[in-house]
Design an enzyme around this catalytic site. Structure first.
Site, mmCIF file in Angstrom:
data_model
loop_
_atom_site.group_PDB
_atom_site.id
_atom_site.type_symbol
_atom_site.label_atom_id
_atom_site.label_comp_id
_atom_site.label_asym_id
_atom_site.label_seq_id
_atom_site.Cartn_x
_atom_site.Cartn_y
_atom_site.Cartn_z
ATOM 1 N N GLU A 112 -14.687 3.953 -6.174
ATOM 2 C CA GLU A 112 -14.332 4.371 -4.725
ATOM 3 C C GLU A 112 -13.969 5.821 -4.687
ATOM 4 O OE1 GLU A 112 -13.479 1.568 -6.124
ATOM 5 O OE2 GLU A 112 -14.208 -0.070 -5.026
ATOM 6 N N HIS A 181 -6.821 -8.817 -1.422
ATOM 7 C CA HIS A 181 -8.098 -8.678 -0.620
ATOM 8 C C HIS A 181 -7.747 -9.200 0.914
ATOM 9 C CE1 HIS A 181 -9.677 -9.055 -4.441
ATOM 10 N NE2 HIS A 181 -10.566 -8.674 -4.209
#
Lengths: 376, 393
Positions: A112, A181
C-alpha cells in the site's frame, strides 16, 4: 451520445453547465433516496419529457462513473490490489481491465505504501490515478504518503504541483469482519490539510461523487461502506455529477436536524419512520462532504430547527462528529436551543461476536431515544 | 587513492614550467569541444549487468562547466552554513558539500524531460536542474521570492518545468513517488527516465523494496540511485545495514557501484543507466560519496567520525580538486583562471544572498493559498463555505 453536463443539486434543481441545446430539455424531478420509487413520481408530467433512468446496485453505479471518466479522459487509471483481472474485491472494477488494458487498470502487489506513493507521483506529472484500498484500514500503511505527499505537496511546492488523485475504498463496520477490517479512517484523515473527503451512501451520489472526485484537481478520499455495495436504486441515464462539498437533504423537517453520513443514514431513516409515527418531524441531512463540511446547508437547517443530533459511525473520540459538533457550536451557537448530541460508535475495537458488534454502532432505537430527549 | 597521488605528481610536473610561462602568455580558458577521453579513477563494480567502460568521453568545455557548477554548489552550501549560524535560515538545513559530483555528473548525462526526485539534501540538485541562487536563498530564508514562495523551506524545493520533483522530508517516501513518475513516463510513452535518489539510511526502508518490486514487475524506466555517504545521520552504515552493498540489494534488479566523488564516473554511469533502463527495466546505482558537514546544521558531524577521516577524504577524494587537477593537467586553464572563476562565484553567491535578504516575507494571506486548487468542486478553504473570516495581523 449527449455531451452536455448537468450538475444536479441535492434538492433536485439543476444547473445546465455547457449551454447546449438551448432550453429545450427539462429533466423531471430526480429521485434522491434509496427507498423504492413510487409509481407517481415516474409518471410524466404534462410539460416535460419522460426521464430516462436505469436501475442498478451501488457498486455498479461506482463502476459506471469510473468507466465514463476513463472513457472521457485517458489520463485516468486505476491501481489497487486485485482490481484488474480479478475484477475488484467488491466488483467495482469488474470488466474494466478487459476494456482498458493492463496499463490503465493495474493490479498491484500488496504494497500500500508503495502504490499509494506511486499514484501520488504519477499525479504530480498530470495523470489522474484512482488508488483503491481493498479495505480502508489497509490504507493506514500508506498514511505517510497520504498525509505528507498527497495533502501537502500543493502547498509546499508553492502551487507548482496539483495532485488530482482519488483514493477510495470500503470502510466501516461490516458483518462480523473483525476489528482490523472494520475501521473508520475518516477520523484519522480529517486533519490532513489539503485533501477533501466525501462519503457516498446511495448509488446516485456514489456515481456523482466518483465522477466529481476524478475531475477535481485536489486529492479526494472517497469513503464507501462495505455493507452498502448492494443497494439498489434507479439513477438517470444522463451524465451528472454531484458537488463535492454539498450536503444532501434526505428528508426536510421542522423539529430537529439529524446529521449523518454513509451507512448511518439508513439507520436514521429507519428511526425517522418511528419518529414520524410518534409525531416528530426530523430533518435528515446526509452531510456527504466530510472535509470541508457544508456549513451552508447545515447552518440553514440549524436556523430552522434549533436542535441538532449527529449520528455517525466513527468513534466518539476525535471522530467526524466531534469536529462537526465543534464547527456548529462555533458558528451557530446563537441558533441552538439545546446542546448538540452526537451519537457515535463506542471507543472499542470492533468485536467479532454479532451481538457485541451491534452494540458498538448506533442503532435506530438509540436515535429515537435521543431525538425524544432533545425535543423535550 | 594511489591514482590520485599519481595524477597530482603528474600535474605538479606539468605545472612548474606552465606557472613560469603563464604570466607572460595570457592564454584564454579553453572552451573547445574537442573530445577528450579520461579514465575513471576506479572501475565500476557491476551486479548482474555488464559495467560500462572506464573511458569517459568529455571535452574541455564540459570539464570547465563541471568545475564551475561544483564550485558554485560548494560556495552556496558554505554560504548557507554561515547564514544558518547567523539564524537567517532556521529549522533543518541539510548540506550537500562533498557530494556535488553526483548531481553534476547526473545532469551531464540527461535532459530536462527526465525526472529527478530526491530527499531533503536537495539544494544542489535544485541548482543543477536550473534553479537560481536567488530562488534558493530566498526559499531558505523563507521569503516570497523563494521557489516554493517561502512555504516549503530547505527540504521542499521543486521545479516542475525542469523535471525536479523535490525535496521530501520523510526518509524513503520519495522512492515510491519516483516510481510513480516513472510509471507516468511509461504511460505517456515518453522515452524519458526517472532518477530516484535516496541515501544509505533510507536504503533500509521497506517502501523501497516495495517500490523496487513494482518497478521491476512493470518494467518502469526508473533508476534508483543510492547516495551512499556512509552515515545515516549519526549511524555508520556498518551499524545500520547487514549488507552494505546497496547496489546488490536489488537482488534480481541489476546494480552498479560508482565512485561518487568522480564526476566523470557518475556521468558515465548515469548515461549507461539511462540506456539500460529504457530497454530492460530498473537498475540501482550506488554512488560512493561523502559529506563533509554533519547530517544537518544541528549535527556537528564529528561525534560519530573523526576529523582525520573528514580531512582525509577532503584531501584525497574531493570532487572539485579532482576536476581542478584534470583541468590543470590537460592544460585547459591556469591556476589563476580557476581562482578567478572561484572569486566570481563567490561574488555571485554574495550578491544572491544580498538580493534574497531584500525579498519580503510572505503576506499573511499566503497562509491559506495553495491548500486546495481552486476550481472544480472546491469553493472554500475553511470549515464553512465562505472565505475564512478571521483577520490576521
Amino acid at each position: 451520445k449527449k455531451t452536455s453536463l448537468v450538475v444536479v443539486r441535492s434538492d433536485g434543481s439543476l444547473n445546465l453547465n455547457t449551454g447546449s441545446s438551448a432550453g429545450a430539455r427539462r429533466l423531471d424531478q430526480l429521485v434522491t433516496n434509496a427507498v423504492a420509487v413510487s409509481a407517481s413520481l415516474l409518471s410524466t408530467s404534462s410539460t416535460s419529457l419522460a426521464v430516462l433512468i436505469h436501475e442498478l446496485l451501488l457498486y455498479e453505479a461506482l463502476r459506471e462513473g469510473l468507466e465514463e471518466e476513463m472513457d472521457r479522459d485517458n489520463r485516468v487509471c486505476v491501481m489497487g490490489e486485485d482490481v484488474g483481472h480479478y475484477g475488484g474485491s467488491y466488483k467495482v472494477t469488474r470488466g474494466l481491465a478487459d476494456k482498458f488494458g493492463d496499463l490503465r487498470v493495474l493490479d498491484t502487489p500488496i504494497a500500500e505504501n508503495a502504490f499509494t506513493g506511486m499514484g501520488i507521483g504519477a499525479a504530480m506529472t498530470g495523470l489522474r490515478p484512482i488508488v483503491e484500498g481493498m479495505n480502508m484500514g489497509f490504507l493506514l500503511l500508506a498514511f505517510n504518503q497520504i498525509s505528507n505527499n498527497c495533502g501537502m505537496l500543493h502547498y509546499t511546492s508553492g502551487g507548482q504541483f496539483t495532485i488530482p488523485i482519488v483514493i477510495r475504498g470500503p470502510g466501516g463496520v461490516g458483518r462480523q469482519l473483525g476489528a482490523e477490517h472494520s475501521q473508520r479512517l475518516e477520523s484519522y484523515f480529517q486533519s490532513i490539510p489539503g485533501i477533501q473527503m466525501v462519503a457516498c451512501s446511495t448509488p446516485y451520489n456514489a456515481k456523482g461523487l466518483m465522477k466529481a472526485a476524478i475531475r477535481s484537481e485536489n486529492p479526494v478520499i472517497l469513503f464507501e461502506h462495505v455493507l452498502l455495495y448492494n443497494l439498489k436504486e434507479r439513477i438517470p441515464d444522463e451524465e451528472y455529477i454531484c458537488n463535492l462539498e454539498e450536503a444532501e437533504m434526505v428528508r426536510p423537517g421542522e423539529h430537529i436536524t439529524i446529521l449523518t453520513y454513509s451507512r448511518m443514514r439508513y439507520h436514521v431513516m429507519q428511526a425517522a419512520k418511528t419518529l414520524v409515527n410518534k409525531g416528530y418531524d426530523p430533518e435528515v441531512i446526509d452531510i456527504r462532504s466530510l472535509k470541508p463540511f457544508d456549513l451552508h446547508t447545515i447552518g440553514n437547517s440549524v436556523k430552522k430547527t434549533h436542535r441538532v443530533l449527529i449520528v455517525e459511525e466513527c468513534m466518539r473520540t476525535g471522530g467526524i462528529g466531534a469536529s462537526l459538533t465543534a464547527a456548529i457550536n462555533e458558528n451557530f451557537i446563537d441558533y441552538l436551543d439545546a446542546p448538540i448530541v452526537c451519537l457515535s460508535s463506542q471507543d472499542v475495537p470492533t468485536p467479532y461476536a454479532g451481538t457485541l458488534e451491534e452494540f458498538t454502532i448506533v442503532q435506530p432505537a438509540q436515535i429515537v431515544t435521543a431525538v425524544e430527549q432533545l425535543c423535550q | 587513492m594511489a591514482l590520485s597521488h599519481l595524477s597530482s605528481t603528474r600535474s605538479n610536473r606539468l605545472l612548474r614550467p606552465l606557472a613560469a610561462a603563464a604570466s607572460s602568455l595570457c592564454r584564454p580558458i579553453s572552451t573547445s569541444t574537442e573530445p577528450l577521453v579520461i579514465e575513471t579513477s576506479i572501475p565500476f563494480t557491476p551486479h548482474k549487468c555488464e559495467p560500462p567502460s572506464r573511458s569517459v568521453e568529455t571535452n574541455p568545455q564540459e570539464l570547465l562547466t563541471f568545475f564551475r557548477d561544483m564550485a558554485t554548489m560548494r560556495r552556496m552550501e558554505i554560504a548557507a552554513d554561515s547564514l544558518y549560524k547567523a539564524k537567517l535560515i532556521r529549522g533543518f538545513c541539510h548540506l550537500y558539500d562533498g557530494q556535488e559530483a553526483v548531481c553534476v555528473g547526473m545532469e551531464a548525462s540527461i535532459n530536462k524531460k527526465d525526472c529527478i526526485i530526491t530527499a531533503y539534501r536537495d539544494h544542489c540538485t535544485f541548482l543543477g536542474r536550473g534553479g537560481t541562487l536567488l530562488e534558493i536563498f530566498s526559499e531558505l530564508m523563507g521569503r516570497q521570492g523563494g521557489c516554493s514562495k517561502g512555504k516549503g523551506g530547505s527540504m521542499h524545493f521543486y521545479k516542475k518545468e525542469s523535471g525536479f520533483y523535490g525535496g521530501h522530508g520523510i526518509v524513503g517516501a520519495q522512492v515510491p513517488l519516483g516510481c510513480g513518475l516513472a510509471f507516468a513516463q511509461k504511460y505517456n510513452k515518453d522515452e524519458n527516465v526517472t532518477f530516484a535518489l535516496y541515501g544509505d539510511g533510507a536504503a533500509n526502508q521497506g517502501q523501497l523494496f516495495e517500490a523496487l518490486n513494482i518497478s521491476a514487475l512493470w518494467d518502469l524506466p526508473i533508476i534508483l540511485v543510492c547516495e551512499n555517504n556512509h552515515y545515516g545521520m549519526g549511524t555508520a552504515e556498518w551499524r545500520a545495514a547487514k549488507s552494505p552493498s546497496y547496489y546488490k540489494r536489488g537482488d534480481y534488479v541489476p546494480g552498479l557501484k560508482v565512485d561518487g566523488m568522480d564526476v566523470l564516473a557518475v556521468k558515465q554511469a548515469c548515461k549507461f543507466a539511462k540506456e539500460h533502463v529504457l530497454k530492460n527495466g530498473p537498475i540501482i546505482l550506488e554512488m560512493d560519496t561523502y559529506r563533509y558537514h554533519g547530517h544537518s546544521m544541528s549535527d556537528p558531524g564529528s561525534t560519530y567520525r573523526t576529523r582525520d577521516e573528514i580531512s582525509g577524504v577532503r584531501q584525497e577524494r574531493d570532487p572539485i580538486e579532482r576536476v581542478r587537477k584534470l583541468v590543470l593537467g590537460h592544460d585547459l586553464a591556469t591556476e589563476k583562471e580557476l581562482k578567478d572563476i572561484e572569486k566570481e562565484i563567490r561574488k555571485e553567491v554574495d550578491e544572491a544572498i544580498a538580493k534574497a535578504k531584500e525579498s519580503p516575507m510572505p503576506e499573511p494571506s499566503e497562509l491559506f493559498t495553495n491548500v486546495y486548487v481552486k476550481g472544480f468542486g472546491t469553493e472554500s478553504f475553511g470549515a464553512d463555505r465562505k472565505e475564512l473570516r478571521a483577520t490576521l495581523p
